[in-house]
Design a protein around this motif. Structure first.
Motif, PDB file in Angstrom:
ATOM      1  N   LYS A 110       0.858  -1.185   0.000  1.00  0.00           N
ATOM      2  CA  LYS A 110       0.000   0.000   0.000  1.00  0.00           C
ATOM      3  C   LYS A 110       0.899   1.242   0.000  1.00  0.00           C
ATOM      4  O   LYS A 110       1.838   1.331   0.784  1.00  0.00           O
ATOM      5  N   ILE A 136       2.588   4.815   0.678  1.00  0.00           N
ATOM      6  CA  ILE A 136       2.707   5.698   1.842  1.00  0.00           C
ATOM      7  C   ILE A 136       3.206   7.050   1.365  1.00  0.00           C
ATOM      8  O   ILE A 136       4.180   7.139   0.613  1.00  0.00           O
ATOM      9  N   SER A 137       2.542   8.092   1.790  1.00  0.00           N
ATOM     10  CA  SER A 137       2.940   9.454   1.414  1.00  0.00           C
ATOM     11  C   SER A 137       2.921  10.331   2.662  1.00  0.00           C
ATOM     12  O   SER A 137       2.742   9.855   3.778  1.00  0.00           O
ATOM     13  N   LEU A 180       0.583   6.900   9.549  1.00  0.00           N
ATOM     14  CA  LEU A 180      -0.079   5.816   8.838  1.00  0.00           C
ATOM     15  C   LEU A 180      -1.545   5.680   9.206  1.00  0.00           C
ATOM     16  O   LEU A 180      -2.319   5.062   8.474  1.00  0.00           O
ATOM     17  N   THR A 189      -3.823   7.765   9.082  1.00  0.00           N
ATOM     18  CA  THR A 189      -4.676   8.464   8.117  1.00  0.00           C
ATOM     19  C   THR A 189      -4.568   7.880   6.710  1.00  0.00           C
ATOM     20  O   THR A 189      -5.186   8.392   5.780  1.00  0.00           O
ATOM     21  N   GLN A 190      -3.769   6.782   6.561  1.00  0.00           N
ATOM     22  CA  GLN A 190      -3.534   6.226   5.228  1.00  0.00           C
ATOM     23  C   GLN A 190      -3.985   4.772   5.105  1.00  0.00           C
ATOM     24  O   GLN A 190      -3.543   4.045   4.218  1.00  0.00           O
TER      25      GLN A 190
END
Length: 340
Positions: free
Chosen positions: A122, A124-125, A139, A141-142
């Motif tokens: 997945k 990640i930004s 993480l 919020t992601q």
């Protein structure tokens, strides 16, 4: 059987012994596709009303519908995957109902010379500076809160969970190890009553960890052909003993090689990462040759990327890159005539 299927594909628009041969059916997948389209075009049309699918799952389901509606064409079905990265929300499962036949193979393959990457990771930004070279990302919020991932990939390369001793890129196999303390014992000599879940470390390898139970030991106990990765239960600093949560395959003997990973204090080298599960914050030091502004970081959230279940037959995968799984890229279980 495979040669016969190839012959049928090559003669799809001819006749064999006077009997028409139905052409091979094809579906296309692209990163700019749409699962509401037909999947019959290699790229979107000018009006953006039709074009390739967006996912492997949709192509699988389209083949199921084709089989129900008209059966498999004699030439089989080809699913062509365009170049780009496809992040799977869940494992792609192929069952008996997704099978081809010896004369009608089902093939998932790269389109021409393009490079499709199918990932169990997945993205990640939202990285921001934390301390020195260390970046951090929230993480929670992601969609990764609660996902205890064990693999992190940056720009297609697997990163190292923060560890001691550090990974040695100049000596990737022989370097980066600590060695259990004590007087050497012959490898093949039996020692009655040996303990399979304690490690005696050297005083020079003593470390100060605030939460050692977050970490795990990667060790080759006794023999060199088998390694274990076992979580830490506790540390006795006076006796220099690490107690693990379960037994290793064998007792950890003096001079056995190991490293310890998963503690924040060991986050000190490029390419290392640490996950704080109390706050679901990822801490990461990008590799020195990586631009943090453009890097693509992914965390594995699928144990297996592709799973061919019992009864699946005559399915081929060709030219795909599978990466970033928790455990296994592909599983084939009780299958027949399946080719990777």
């Amino acid at each position: 059987d495979r040669s016969y299927a190839r012959f049928l594909q090559e003669t799809a628009h001819k006749t064999v012994l006077g009997t028409p041969v139905r052409a091979t059916s094809s579906f296309f997948i692209a990163t700019n596709g749409n699962d509401s389209w037909s999947g019959k075009l290699a790229k979107p049309n000018a009006d953006k009303t039709d074009g390739p699918f967006a996912s492997l799952r949709k192509a699988r389901d389209a083949i199921r519908e084709l089989k129900k509606r008209s059966g498999l064409p004699r030439g089989g079905v080809n699913v062509f995957v365009r170049g780009g990265t496809y992040s799977l929300p869940q494992t792609l499962k192929l069952q008996a109902q997704d099978s081809g036949t010896p004369a009608s193979l089902i093939t998932y393959q790269a389109y021409k010379d393009e490079t499709p990457v199918v990932t169990g990771g997945k993205p990640i930004s939202g990285f921001e500076p934390y301390r020195g070279r260390i970046l951090k990302a929230d993480l929670a919020t992601q969609g990764l809160q609660g996902v205890e991932f064990g693999q992190l990939v940056c720009d297609g390369r697997r990163m190292h969970l923060a560890r001691y001793p550090n990974y040695d890129p100049q000596d990737p196999y022989g370097g980066g190890w600590a060695y259990a303390d004590g007087k050497p014992v012959p490898m093949y000599a039996d020692v009655p009553g040996e303990d399979k879940r304690t490690l005696h470390y050297k005083s020079s390898d003593a470390r100060t960890w605030a939460r050692p139970e977050e970490g795990e030991v990667f060790v080759f106990p006794r023999y060199n052909w088998w390694n274990n990765i076992v979580p830490i239960e506790s540390i006795d600093r006076e006796k220099r003993l690490v107690t693990l949560t379960r037994d290793c395959s064998y007792a950890i003997r003096p001079t056995d090689r190991y490293y310890v990973r998963g503690m924040q204090e060991e986050l000190d080298a490029p390419g290392e990462w640490y996950l704080d599960q109390r706050t679901w914050t990822l801490y990461f030091i990008p590799p020195e040759d990586t631009d943090p502004a453009t890097m693509e970081v992914r965390a594995s959230h699928l144990r297996t990327i592709v799973d061919l279940e019992a009864g699946a037959t005559n399915i081929t995968f060709r030219g795909l890159t599978l990466e970033c799984s928790q455990s296994t890229a592909m599983v084939l279980r009780d299958t027949t005539n399946c080719l990777v």
